[in-house]
Design a protein around this motif. Structure first.
Motif, PDB file in Angstrom:
ATOM      1  N   THR A  33       5.787   9.218  -6.516  1.00  0.00           N
ATOM      2  CA  THR A  33       5.484   8.653  -5.201  1.00  0.00           C
ATOM      3  C   THR A  33       6.748   8.116  -4.519  1.00  0.00           C
ATOM      4  N   VAL A  34       6.727   8.242  -3.210  1.00  0.00           N
ATOM      5  CA  VAL A  34       7.852   7.763  -2.396  1.00  0.00           C
ATOM      6  C   VAL A  34       7.290   6.877  -1.297  1.00  0.00           C
ATOM      7  N   ILE A  36       8.292   5.335   2.258  1.00  0.00           N
ATOM      8  CA  ILE A  36       9.291   5.404   3.339  1.00  0.00           C
ATOM      9  C   ILE A  36       8.928   4.334   4.363  1.00  0.00           C
ATOM     10  N   VAL A  39       8.715   4.914   9.036  1.00  0.00           N
ATOM     11  CA  VAL A  39       8.373   6.341   9.035  1.00  0.00           C
ATOM     12  C   VAL A  39       8.091   6.880  10.439  1.00  0.00           C
ATOM     13  N   ALA A  48      10.235  12.222   5.846  1.00  0.00           N
ATOM     14  CA  ALA A  48       8.890  12.651   5.431  1.00  0.00           C
ATOM     15  C   ALA A  48       8.786  14.172   5.511  1.00  0.00           C
ATOM     16  N   LEU A  51      10.780  15.709   2.572  1.00  0.00           N
ATOM     17  CA  LEU A  51      10.181  15.553   1.234  1.00  0.00           C
ATOM     18  C   LEU A  51       8.903  16.362   1.082  1.00  0.00           C
ATOM     19  N   TYR A  57       5.867  15.507  -4.130  1.00  0.00           N
ATOM     20  CA  TYR A  57       5.570  14.080  -4.295  1.00  0.00           C
ATOM     21  C   TYR A  57       4.570  13.587  -3.242  1.00  0.00           C
ATOM     22  N   ILE A  59       3.777  10.939  -0.445  1.00  0.00           N
ATOM     23  CA  ILE A  59       4.596  10.118   0.463  1.00  0.00           C
ATOM     24  C   ILE A  59       3.722   9.052   1.114  1.00  0.00           C
ATOM     25  N   GLY A  61       3.955   6.348   4.048  1.00  0.00           N
ATOM     26  CA  GLY A  61       4.772   5.903   5.178  1.00  0.00           C
ATOM     27  C   GLY A  61       4.295   4.545   5.660  1.00  0.00           C
ATOM     28  N   ARG A  81      -0.660  15.085   1.110  1.00  0.00           N
ATOM     29  CA  ARG A  81       0.326  14.319   0.319  1.00  0.00           C
ATOM     30  C   ARG A  81       1.001  13.231   1.153  1.00  0.00           C
ATOM     31  N   PHE A  82       0.566  13.074   2.402  1.00  0.00           N
ATOM     32  CA  PHE A  82       1.192  12.085   3.285  1.00  0.00           C
ATOM     33  C   PHE A  82       0.160  11.052   3.715  1.00  0.00           C
ATOM     34  N   TRP A 265      18.679  12.114   0.143  1.00  0.00           N
ATOM     35  CA  TRP A 265      17.958  12.556  -1.065  1.00  0.00           C
ATOM     36  C   TRP A 265      18.944  12.876  -2.198  1.00  0.00           C
TER      37      TRP A 265
END
Ligand code: F7E
Length: 382
Positions: A33-34, A36, A39, A48, A51, A57, A59, A61, A81-82, A265
């Motif tokens: 997981t990331v 940000i 965002v 975003a 990635l 991964y 994401i 935001g 995934r966002f 990154w």
């Protein structure tokens, strides 16, 4: 807030899509997981996009509750995934809860008070957002997820009143604005936490980076937007007001922001990108290695519309300087100086040396200065 739709100035945001932290924690699906922050801004939204393309991964935001619509830069994203999460960088509890509940693998902090000129008007808010919040992020990571890798958006404004050119990673920090000072302080905190607790916490000295998602208060986008509207007016033979600028002699090292998210990154994954990685993450300069004045940017922007011109300064005083384009051999005034845009203190020259990032991380810029101006003006003409 589930299921509600709020209307901000006629545009809709489905608030069901902005998760609270507990709901967000159910979306991690045992994947990396990331988080940000920032965002909705230029860099956060580009990160975003990057990635979602380059990784699998999840994401998250971070978005602040606002009464104005500011989701233009992310409205194109349609991915399971966002996820947007309720987040506020000025609230230490919000930061701690986010790290505690999501246990992110990466925390990328692009949220900031990033407009240098406003940092004199809102010095304390700038400090709280750009420095104190970074301390809160570091503490949260130390306490709840010490293996989380942190990227902090550093700035060439930390070099400020420069001692030599080009500026590299060894250049001392000599900020000239509350903004520059706040970023320099954040850099020192990052360094102290990295060395004290062995965290993978770094910042990058990012020189100016622009693009079609750039805010209109920054000089490049201010120029390309207004140049596009002036060119349209000239074509239609309609009246227009000239563009007003401040210190056109300032020199900046401009790159395409899309090139820089790749650099970020790489910095966050030095063990992957640097074959000679020592085990301790390093901080890098990212720049184009070219510098241009604001007046050169203006010339280039009008050239994209097929208009050539000249700067005229009969009096020798900066505030009397004017830029004219030639239409049927007649000079038409298109730019003039307004001292209201001068700053209490100026960074006169920035020119970065990104040799180390190129050598060790394999990073390359792909867009030249001319291509960047062309891309921005063409976008604003459309
Ligand atoms: O100003 C001059 C102004 O506001 C550039 C941020 O992303 O990059 C950015 O900071 C130069 C300055 O960016 C106008 O005096 C002249 O010398 O586009 P800017 P900035 O201050 O360099 C660094 C790396 C960051 O980290 C920051 O977050 O242009 N200038 N006339 C003007 N600037 C503006 N904004 N408006 C004018 O009318």
């Amino acid at each position: 807030m589930s299921g509600l739709t709020e209307t901000y100035y006629g545009k809709k945001i489905d608030t069901a899509n902005i998760l609270n932290i507990d709901d967000a924690a159910k979306k991690t699906n045992n994947k990396k997981t990331v988080v940000i922050t920032g965002v909705t801004g230029q860099d956060g939204s580009l990160m975003a996009d990057y990635l979602l393309k380059e990784t699998d991964y999840i994401i998250f935001g971070g978005v602040r509750r606002l009464s104005v619509y500011n989701h233009d830069n992310i409205k194109h994203i349609n991915s399971d995934r966002f996820h947007l999460i309720n987040f506020d960088l000025t609230d230490s509890h919000s930061i701690a809860r986010t790290v505690e509940a999501l246990k992110p693998d990466y925390f990328i902090n692009f949220a900031a008070q990033s407009f240098v000129a406003s940092s004199w008007d809102f010095a304390r808010q700038t400090w709280q957002t750009n420095s104190t919040a970074v301390l809160d992020i570091l503490e949260a990571i130390r306490l709840y997820k010490p293996t989380c890798r942190l990227y902090q958006a550093g700035s060439s404004e930390e070099f400020g009143n420069v001692l030599y050119s080009p500026q590299d990673e060894n250049h001392p920090l000599r900020p000239r604005s509350p903004y520059g000072a706040s970023k320099a302080a954040a850099r020192q905190l990052i360094k102290v936490y990295r060395e004290s607790y062995n965290l993978y916490a770094i910042q990058g000295w990012l020189f100016n980076h622009e693009g079609v998602r750039r805010g209109e208060e920054f000089v490049t986008r201010k120029i390309t937007k207004k140049v596009a509207s002036i060119c349209r007016a000239i074509q239609k033979n309609e009246p227009f007001k000239p563009l007003e600028l401040g210190n056109i002699d300032a020199k900046r090292d401009w790159s395409d922001a899309e090139d820089f998210v790749d650099g970020v990154w790489r910095m966050l994954n030095q063990d992957t990108f640097n074959p000679a990685y020592s085990g301790t993450p390093k901080e890098y300069v990212f720049s184009s290695c070219e510098t241009h004045t604001i007046r050169e940017f203006v010339i280039q922007a009008f050239n994209v519309c097929g208009l050539t011109g000249l700067w005229d300064n009969a009096s020798g005083k900066l505030e009397n300087e004017k830029y004219y384009v030639l239409i049927n051999n007649n000079p038409i005034l298109v730019v003039q100086i307004n001292p209201a845009f001068y700053r209490p203190a100026e960074v006169d020259l920035l020119l970065g040396d990104s040799t180390l990032a190129q050598k060790e991380l394999g990073w390359r810029r792909r867009t030249t200065f001319e291509q960047l101006v062309e891309k921005m003006v063409q976008h604003d003409l459309a």
